[in-house]
Write an enzyme that holds these catalytic residues in place. Structure first.
Site, PDB file in Angstrom:
ATOM      1  N   CYS A   1     -37.443  -7.918 -83.524  1.00  0.00           N
ATOM      2  CA  CYS A   1     -36.772  -8.580 -82.598  1.00  0.00           C
ATOM      3  C   CYS A   1     -35.408  -8.997 -83.172  1.00  0.00           C
ATOM      4  CB  CYS A   1     -37.624  -9.867 -82.141  1.00  0.00           C
ATOM      5  SG  CYS A   1     -39.325  -9.523 -81.554  1.00  0.00           S
TER       6      CYS A   1
ATOM      7  N   ARG B   1     -32.519  -3.931 -81.377  1.00  0.00           N
ATOM      8  CA  ARG B   1     -33.833  -4.588 -82.025  1.00  0.00           C
ATOM      9  C   ARG B   1     -34.787  -4.592 -81.017  1.00  0.00           C
ATOM     10  NH1 ARG B   1     -33.899  -7.387 -87.096  1.00  0.00           N
ATOM     11  NH2 ARG B   1     -32.256  -6.765 -88.150  1.00  0.00           N
TER      12      ARG B   1
ATOM     13  N   TRP C   1     -38.912  -7.326 -78.993  1.00  0.00           N
ATOM     14  CA  TRP C   1     -39.700  -5.789 -79.036  1.00  0.00           C
ATOM     15  C   TRP C   1     -41.123  -6.352 -79.068  1.00  0.00           C
ATOM     16  CZ3 TRP C   1     -42.781  -2.664 -82.109  1.00  0.00           C
ATOM     17  CH2 TRP C   1     -43.013  -1.537 -81.712  1.00  0.00           C
TER      18      TRP C   1
ATOM     19  N   GLY D   1     -40.509 -10.383 -86.778  1.00  0.00           N
ATOM     20  CA  GLY D   1     -41.567  -9.995 -87.724  1.00  0.00           C
ATOM     21  C   GLY D   1     -43.057  -9.957 -87.201  1.00  0.00           C
TER      22      GLY D   1
ATOM     23  N   GLU E   1     -38.344  11.249 -76.771  1.00  0.00           N
ATOM     24  CA  GLU E   1     -38.066   9.866 -76.530  1.00  0.00           C
ATOM     25  C   GLU E   1     -37.100   9.564 -75.595  1.00  0.00           C
ATOM     26  OE1 GLU E   1     -34.621   9.728 -80.361  1.00  0.00           O
ATOM     27  OE2 GLU E   1     -35.996   7.720 -79.831  1.00  0.00           O
TER      28      GLU E   1
HETATM   29  O1  M6R Z   1     -32.112   3.193 -88.553  1.00  0.00           O
HETATM   30  P1  M6R Z   1     -33.126   4.118 -89.041  1.00  0.00           P
HETATM   31  O2  M6R Z   1     -32.473   5.456 -89.214  1.00  0.00           O
HETATM   32  O3  M6R Z   1     -34.064   3.805 -90.213  1.00  0.00           O
HETATM   33  O4  M6R Z   1     -34.075   4.431 -87.906  1.00  0.00           O
HETATM   34  C1  M6R Z   1     -35.060   5.430 -87.888  1.00  0.00           C
HETATM   35  C2  M6R Z   1     -35.642   5.966 -86.873  1.00  0.00           C
HETATM   36  O5  M6R Z   1     -36.176   4.863 -86.370  1.00  0.00           O
HETATM   37  C3  M6R Z   1     -34.857   6.434 -85.753  1.00  0.00           C
HETATM   38  O6  M6R Z   1     -34.118   7.660 -86.267  1.00  0.00           O
HETATM   39  C4  M6R Z   1     -35.378   7.087 -84.583  1.00  0.00           C
HETATM   40  O7  M6R Z   1     -36.446   7.871 -84.978  1.00  0.00           O
HETATM   41  C5  M6R Z   1     -34.590   7.463 -83.582  1.00  0.00           C
HETATM   42  N1  M6R Z   1     -34.750   6.625 -82.268  1.00  0.00           N
HETATM   43  C6  M6R Z   1     -34.370   8.833 -83.264  1.00  0.00           C
HETATM   44  O8  M6R Z   1     -33.526   9.094 -82.266  1.00  0.00           O
END
Ligand code: M6R
Length: 607
Positions: A2, A27, A74, A99, A486
């Site tokens: 969040c 977030r 979230w 968290g 997604e």
């Molecule tokens: O901020 P990050 O690159 O660490 O995030 C990792 C994944 O949560 C992020 O790549 C997620 O899979 C995307 N929504 C994919 O499009």
């Protein structure tokens, strides 16, 4: 995961908090809420769904006050509902949480036994209930909140507001990041510096286990053992500009379209002079000092690592291990001497990636962060930061961050090849010169958008879609499938082309589109054979290739998209464009929420 924010202001804070929450909506967007102190009294407004619903509510039912806290949620424990929305309140305590409180059940049972009544299904509600319970026992707000922290297990960033206390926010962090912003007679608290960027550029990051007593006069920070701690105030350079769609229907469309520019920026930051040389920031990296590389990330960033594995191993001879962070952190793999650990993350706040990084601290010889947000937790805890310079990415589906991650990683692989004597200097320079022309090729690839849109109207009717690729195009097949899943909610899987006949080919029939990503490279003939096997079973193939590939592949595909010719090394970067456009246009055809797809959040700050 969040977003949380707190403001002790000199003006009405509700609009300021809403603005900060907009910047934190990456977030989560299941619900949002604000609490303020108005005329000495605590009050709150909460709404389910996106922040716009809270904004609308505040128009009809304003929330005055110059001190306040806010939250965008979230959902982890408890469905998105007004009752479960933060701020949670218990008597004179209001609190927002990012968290997971892992021991909330036992703490709650204990309080229930003492007659305390709970209203929500959340783990978070225990925090204000416990604080109020301690205040009922005679403690003051700061003492009670501090004592509450000692009971909590799990990860948290917390912000408290107390009835009757117009000049006090109590904040604390353990596991989840939290920043304090310093203003003129005003103070701020936020999940990250981005949230606070319009209000202040002077930021103090709380360290693990810290708590903070914030008043308009400043902040007192205490470490985990309760001692007064001296944390530095940093001047942060942040883009204050409101992020706009610049005429595009969605942020994702804008972010796909701006890839030639941002990738050009990323390349310019690392390539200097003619013939080009690779210059890493700070003291750089001696790539002869390692015998192996371990790369860890989540989601799309993990797929960028998988691509980089092909590059690093082939070009530099360095063995590379790639893990998803959520597995790596609990697998406790041995980290031998002379290991370079690379963590890739757009946000730099992904909880699993951060935990994996912490596992490697003190074990790996060097920790490198490849991030888009240079002030993020992952960047701050690394030995060397390689920013990807993609600019703020708003769409939940990662697009420009992926191609910028790949651009930085391919430069790193070429640097390793050069330093380790695996490739002659002229060959590296030829690659780097070509890399400089990649943004131009990407512009050409973007012109396929209309053709892809036509294909997407049909793809939108599919229930399942397969993506195939070989070699470095295999991780891209996984990325194509992830993107489609997604944002369009269509089931999609990516496979290594050669693996298809070991099981997944059973899925193929006339209803299943199969997207084959196959530039005319050394593995092309093999991939085309796999494509023939699909077509022989009635599969509808969309072949994405170049003009040579189209000529050699023969007839029988459902559709063929002709990409610009590109050297093999850079094909995964260029071919990301049609994969992204396929997902985007399919999602638009299906009418889904492209930028904020259901159940997701941009940054996953809980495990
Ligand atoms: O901020 P990050 O690159 O660490 O995030 C990792 C994944 O949560 C992020 O790549 C997620 O899979 C995307 N929504 C994919 O499009």
């Amino acid at each position: 995961m969040c977003g949380i924010v707190g403001v002790l202001g000199t003006h009405e804070v509700s609009p300021i908090i809403v603005e900060a929450l907009k910047r934190l909506e990456y977030r989560g967007y299941d619900s949002a809420g604000i609490a303020t102190i108005n005329d000495g009294h605590l009050d709150r407004r909460r709404a389910v769904g996106k922040l716009i619903n809270l904004s609308d509510l505040l128009v009809h039912d304003p929330l005055p006050g110059k001190s306040g806290i806010g939250h965008t949620r979230w959902a982890t424990h408890g469905a998105p509902s007004v009752t479960n929305a933060h701020p949670h309140r218990a008597g004179s305590v209001a609190m927002v949480h990012n968290g997971i409180i892992e021991n909330f059940r036992e703490l709650r049972d204990d309080l229930i036994a003492k007659g305390v009544v709970f209203e929500t299904e959340t783990d978070s509600e225990i925090v204000p209930k416990l604080t109020q319970h301690l205040m009922d026992g005679g403690m003051g707000p700061i003492e009670a909140a501090t004592k509450t922290l000692s009971y909590l297990e799990g990860a948290f960033a917390l912000c408290f507001l107390f009835d009757g206390e117009d000049d006090l926010i109590f904040a604390a962090r353990k596991g989840s990041p939290l920043a304090i912003g310093h203003g003129e007679g005003e103070m701020f608290v936020g999940s990250d510096a981005i949230a606070l960027a319009p209000m202040t550029d002077k930021i103090t990051y709380l360290e693990e286990g810290d708590s903070a007593v914030v008043t308009r006069a400043g902040v007192q920070i205490f470490d985990s053992s309760g001692r007064l701690a001296n944390r530095p105030v940093k001047a942060i350079k942040m883009d204050n500009a409101r992020v706009e769609k610049a005429g595009h229907k969605h942020f994702m469309a804008k972010e796909i379209a701006e890839q030639p520019v941002v990738m050009g920026d990323a390349i310019t930051h690392y390539l200097k002079g003619a013939p080009p040389q690779i210059a890493l920031p700070d003291a750089g990296l001696d790539l002869t000092a390692f015998d192996r590389v371990t790369m860890v990330a989540c989601g799309t960033a993990h797929l960028a690592c998988l691509t980089a594995k092909y590059w690093l191993e082939r070009l530099s001879g360095l063995p590379v291990e790639v893990d998803v962070a959520s597995e790596f952190r609990y697998r406790e793999p041995p980290i031998p001497a002379r290991t370079l650990a690379i963590f890739v993350s757009q946000s730099g706040e992904t909880a699993d990636t951060l935990a994996a990084l912490r596992f490697c601290q003190g074990k790996a010889d060097k920790i490198v962060a490849v991030v888009n947000v240079p002030e993020s937790s992952i960047a701050r805890e690394s030995d060397l930061v390689l920013p990807i310079h993609a600019g703020i990415e708003i769409g939940v589906a990662s697009t420009k961050a992926f191609t910028c991650q790949l651009s930085v990683l391919v430069m790193l692989a070429l640097k390793a090849a050069l330093e380790r004597g695996h490739m002659p200097v002229e060959a590296v320079q030829t690659h780097l010169t070509t890399l400089r022309s990649l943004p131009g090729m990407m512009n050409a690839a973007l012109t396929l958008s209309d053709d892809i849109q036509a294909i997407a109207t049909k793809l939108a009717e599919a229930r399942d879609v397969l993506f195939l690729g070989r070699g470095p195009m295999y991780p891209l097949a996984l990325e194509g499938a992830l993107k489609l899943k997604e944002i369009s909610y269509i089931h999609a899987e990516g496979y290594a082309s050669g693996e298809l006949k070991h099981g997944p080919i059973a899925l193929v029939d006339k209803q299943v589109p199969v997207i084959v990503m196959a530039p005319r490279d050394a593995l092309f003939d093999k991939t085309v054979s796999n494509m023939q096997e699909v077509m022989a079973r009635g599969g509808k193939v969309v072949l994405i290739t170049d003009s040579d590939g189209a000529r050699l592949a023969g007839d029988g595909t459902w559709k063929t998209l002709i990409m610009p010719m590109v050297p093999d090394l850079f094909a995964p970067i260029l071919y990301a464009v049609p994969a992204q456009l396929l997902a985007y246009h399919t999602a638009v055809a299906k009418g889904t929420d492209v930028d904020q797809p259901r159940n997701l959040a941009k940054s996953v700050t809980v495990e």
